[in-house]
Design an enzyme around this catalytic site. Structure first.
Site, mmCIF file in Angstrom:
data_model
loop_
_atom_site.group_PDB
_atom_site.id
_atom_site.type_symbol
_atom_site.label_atom_id
_atom_site.label_comp_id
_atom_site.label_asym_id
_atom_site.label_seq_id
_atom_site.Cartn_x
_atom_site.Cartn_y
_atom_site.Cartn_z
ATOM 1 N N LYS A 14 8.870 7.201 1.147
ATOM 2 C CA LYS A 14 8.946 7.296 -0.314
ATOM 3 C C LYS A 14 8.213 8.522 -0.840
ATOM 4 O O LYS A 14 8.743 9.254 -1.670
ATOM 5 C CB LYS A 14 8.340 6.036 -0.967
ATOM 6 C CG LYS A 14 9.047 4.747 -0.610
ATOM 7 C CD LYS A 14 8.450 3.556 -1.354
ATOM 8 C CE LYS A 14 7.036 3.192 -0.942
ATOM 9 N NZ LYS A 14 6.950 2.494 0.357
ATOM 10 N N ARG A 89 6.644 -3.498 -6.890
ATOM 11 C CA ARG A 89 6.540 -4.089 -5.557
ATOM 12 C C ARG A 89 6.678 -5.598 -5.607
ATOM 13 O O ARG A 89 6.633 -6.248 -4.571
ATOM 14 C CB ARG A 89 5.167 -3.746 -4.983
ATOM 15 C CG ARG A 89 5.178 -2.658 -3.907
ATOM 16 C CD ARG A 89 3.739 -2.434 -3.475
ATOM 17 N NE ARG A 89 3.604 -1.790 -2.215
ATOM 18 C CZ ARG A 89 3.473 -0.468 -2.052
ATOM 19 N NH1 ARG A 89 3.543 0.347 -3.091
ATOM 20 N NH2 ARG A 89 3.296 0.032 -0.854
ATOM 21 N N ARG A 128 0.810 8.292 11.417
ATOM 22 C CA ARG A 128 0.172 8.773 10.189
ATOM 23 C C ARG A 128 -1.312 8.413 10.172
ATOM 24 O O ARG A 128 -2.141 9.205 9.724
ATOM 25 C CB ARG A 128 0.876 8.174 8.961
ATOM 26 C CG ARG A 128 0.361 8.742 7.644
ATOM 27 C CD ARG A 128 1.187 8.297 6.468
ATOM 28 N NE ARG A 128 0.919 6.914 6.087
ATOM 29 C CZ ARG A 128 1.564 6.254 5.136
ATOM 30 N NH1 ARG A 128 2.553 6.854 4.480
ATOM 31 N NH2 ARG A 128 1.265 5.016 4.853
ATOM 32 N N ARG A 134 -5.861 7.406 7.197
ATOM 33 C CA ARG A 134 -5.765 6.381 6.152
ATOM 34 C C ARG A 134 -6.166 5.039 6.733
ATOM 35 O O ARG A 134 -5.608 4.592 7.727
ATOM 36 C CB ARG A 134 -4.332 6.346 5.604
ATOM 37 C CG ARG A 134 -4.285 6.525 4.102
ATOM 38 C CD ARG A 134 -2.887 6.555 3.609
ATOM 39 N NE ARG A 134 -2.370 5.212 3.376
ATOM 40 C CZ ARG A 134 -1.235 4.970 2.762
ATOM 41 N NH1 ARG A 134 -0.487 5.981 2.330
ATOM 42 N NH2 ARG A 134 -0.821 3.754 2.578
ATOM 43 N N ARG A 145 0.941 -5.495 6.083
ATOM 44 C CA ARG A 145 1.689 -4.835 4.997
ATOM 45 C C ARG A 145 3.183 -5.061 5.142
ATOM 46 O O ARG A 145 3.884 -5.255 4.150
ATOM 47 C CB ARG A 145 1.377 -3.343 4.972
ATOM 48 C CG ARG A 145 -0.004 -3.059 4.368
ATOM 49 C CD ARG A 145 -0.584 -1.754 4.836
ATOM 50 N NE ARG A 145 0.200 -0.611 4.456
ATOM 51 C CZ ARG A 145 0.190 0.552 5.120
ATOM 52 N NH1 ARG A 145 -0.552 0.696 6.193
ATOM 53 N NH2 ARG A 145 0.935 1.542 4.693
#
Ligand code: ATP
Ligand code: MG
Length: 189
Positions: A14, A89, A128, A134, A145
């Site tokens: 996204k 969401r 990532r 992160r 998630r």
């Protein structure tokens, strides 16, 4: 006005694709994830609250998220349109967005669903996590998630279909190929 909802599971791309659309169409970009991470970085009270949820792979409560979104949207006065990245969401957020836009005489133009297979999402997010550090991109939190995505966020696919705003995009392929399909969808509006 172009109001684009860019939708997809965590790791679906996204953020990457939003940046390209923003540059091409001159839109404002709201990434709720980026807004929350900035609050955390600045050590605000909101940031502290958000961190508790994000580190657990959970969503921030709807009321809080809707207030945040409304205040960011208020900052975009003479906008050509907005790309909503990471919002809505939940169904409650989608209803709230519809209402907020209606109050401004606007509506969502299209919801673009970046559809990526689960194994690919998992490997992208783990990669990532190594590169960006992160905190929520570790295997355990990623699994949570993805589960939250399936239970709370995926129902929005049906919701946007009923609104006649749904556009499916195959999210596998190069960034350029996916960007081209998104541009085609927007240009056909
Ligand atoms: P992508 O990789 O596609 O950008 P993502 O799920 O990895 O998606 P963000 O959109 O940056 O990442 O969101 C990070 C976290 O911030 C979420 O897991 C959630 O805890 C919180 N968050 C972001 N947007 C919302 C929202 N609309 N409602 C509730 N919580 C949110
Ligand atoms: Mg993102």
């Amino acid at each position: 006005m172009l109001n684009i909802v860019i939708f997809g599971a965590p790791g679906s791309g996204k953020g990457t694709q939003s940046q390209r659309i923003v540059d091409k169409y001159g839109l404002n970009h709201i990434s709720t994830g980026d807004v929350l991470r900035a609050e955390i970085k600045n050590g605000t009270e909101l940031g502290q609250t958000a961190k508790g949820y994000i580190d657990q792979g959970q969503l921030i409560p709807d009321e809080l998220m809707i207030d945040i979104l409304a205040s960011v949207l208020d900052g975009f006065r003479d906008s050509k349109g907005v790309i909503f990245d990471g919002f809505p969401r939940t169904i409650a957020q989608a209803e709230a967005l519809k209402k907020m836009l209606a109050e401004r005489g606007q509506e969502v133009s299209v919801m673009i669903d970046l559809d990526v297979p689960e194994e690919e999402l998992m490997s992208r997010l783990i990669r990532r996590g190594i590169d960006s550090g992160r905190a929520d991109d570790n295997e355990e939190t990623i699994r949570k998630r993805l589960a939250v995505y399936h239970s709370q966020t995926a129902p929005l696919i049906g919701w946007f279909k009923e609104e006649n705003k749904y556009h499916h995009i195959e999210g596998m392929g190069s960034m350029e190929e996916i960007a081209a399909k998104i541009v085609e969808a927007i240009d056909s509006l």
